[in-house]
Design a protein around this motif. Structure first.
Motif, short mmCIF file in Angstrom:
data_model
loop_
_atom_site.label_atom_id
_atom_site.label_comp_id
_atom_site.label_asym_id
_atom_site.label_seq_id
_atom_site.Cartn_x
_atom_site.Cartn_y
_atom_site.Cartn_z
N GLU A 54 28.65 36.28 32.26
CA GLU A 54 28.38 37.63 31.75
C GLU A 54 27.70 38.52 32.78
N SER A 55 26.79 37.94 33.58
CA SER A 55 26.03 38.75 34.54
C SER A 55 26.86 39.14 35.76
N SER A 56 28.05 38.55 35.90
CA SER A 56 28.85 38.79 37.11
C SER A 56 30.17 39.51 36.85
N LYS A 57 30.41 39.91 35.60
CA LYS A 57 31.70 40.49 35.26
C LYS A 57 31.97 41.81 35.98
N GLU A 58 30.91 42.54 36.32
CA GLU A 58 31.08 43.82 36.99
C GLU A 58 30.93 43.70 38.51
N LEU A 59 30.69 42.50 39.00
CA LEU A 59 30.50 42.31 40.44
C LEU A 59 31.82 41.95 41.10
N PRO A 60 32.04 42.42 42.32
CA PRO A 60 33.27 42.03 43.03
C PRO A 60 33.21 40.56 43.41
N LEU A 61 34.37 39.94 43.44
CA LEU A 61 34.45 38.53 43.83
C LEU A 61 34.16 38.44 45.32
N PRO A 62 33.17 37.64 45.73
CA PRO A 62 32.87 37.53 47.16
C PRO A 62 34.02 36.91 47.92
N PRO A 63 34.15 37.25 49.19
CA PRO A 63 35.30 36.77 49.98
C PRO A 63 35.47 35.25 49.99
N HIS A 64 34.34 34.50 49.98
CA HIS A 64 34.48 33.06 50.06
C HIS A 64 35.03 32.45 48.77
#
Length: 209
Positions: A197-207
């Protein structure tokens, strides 16, 4: 690496056994988890855990309060196993069914890593294996976290691999039967990450992409 003693040699299909690092290390490097078996007061235990190979040792970690860790850090003998399954081998009879696999068996005793820097590096090696290229992205481990975690190393001096490849070995009299036989591949690999839930608005990091 020397060939293990006779009691470490497979009792069946010994021709599938391998003892050289260039045959053993790739299996250990691909596998994410192993099972560590040991005995205390004639009570057997078998514990699955993550691990990483670095040079000629493998490393695991666990809480300093873990009963499992506290027992094996004493240096009691353990047997460590790893298995990767590549295909289900479907023959013309159930008796001849098999599996294409790559496995490693290690007999060793734990070496407790006391040096802080080596412990820290071992945690980095393991993290980078489980989630490649993530160590520098994450919040750094604190000294307290390192102190609360035990790192154990195991020599690969007594390690052997066993590998099965190829098609079914049907009985000669079965080969002409009108029954399908062959391989069912079991592909490995990682699927797309699923955010919490806390990461749904964050971009997926390249790794992780």
């Amino acid at each position: 690496m020397k060939k293990p003693e006779d009691h470490l040699t497979p009792s069946r299909a010994a021709k599938r056994a391998h003892y050289q690092p260039d045959e053993i290390y790739p299996i250990l490097d691909e596998a994410l988890f192993c099972t560590i078996s040991y005995s205390v007061n004639n009570q057997p235990f078998s514990i699955p855990t993550s691990f990483v190979r670095y040079a000629d040792k493998i490393y695991i970690h666990g809480s300093v309060g873990s009963h499992f860790i506290r027992e094996i850090e004493k240096g009691i003998p353990v047997c460590i196993t790893v298995m990767l399954v590549d295909d289900l081998v479907v023959a013309k009879s159930a008796f001849s069914h098999s599996v294409n696999y790559r496995s490693v068996v290690i007999f060793a005793e734990a070496e407790k890593i006391e040096d802080y820097e080596t412990k820290y590096e071992a945690f980095k090696w393991l993290t980078e294996k489980i989630v490649p290229n993530s160590w520098d992205y994450l919040r750094p481990m604190t000294e307290k976290e390192v102190r609360k975690t035990t790192a154990l190393a195991f020599s690969l001096d007594k390690a052997s691999a066993k590998i099965r490849t190829g098609m079914p070995n049907d009985e000669l009299e079965d080969k002409e039967l009108p029954i399908w036989s062959g391989l069912i591949p079991l592909p490995g690999g990682r699927l797309a990450p699923i955010p919490d839930e806390s990461s749904k608005e964050l971009p997926l990091p390249p790794h992780l992409a």
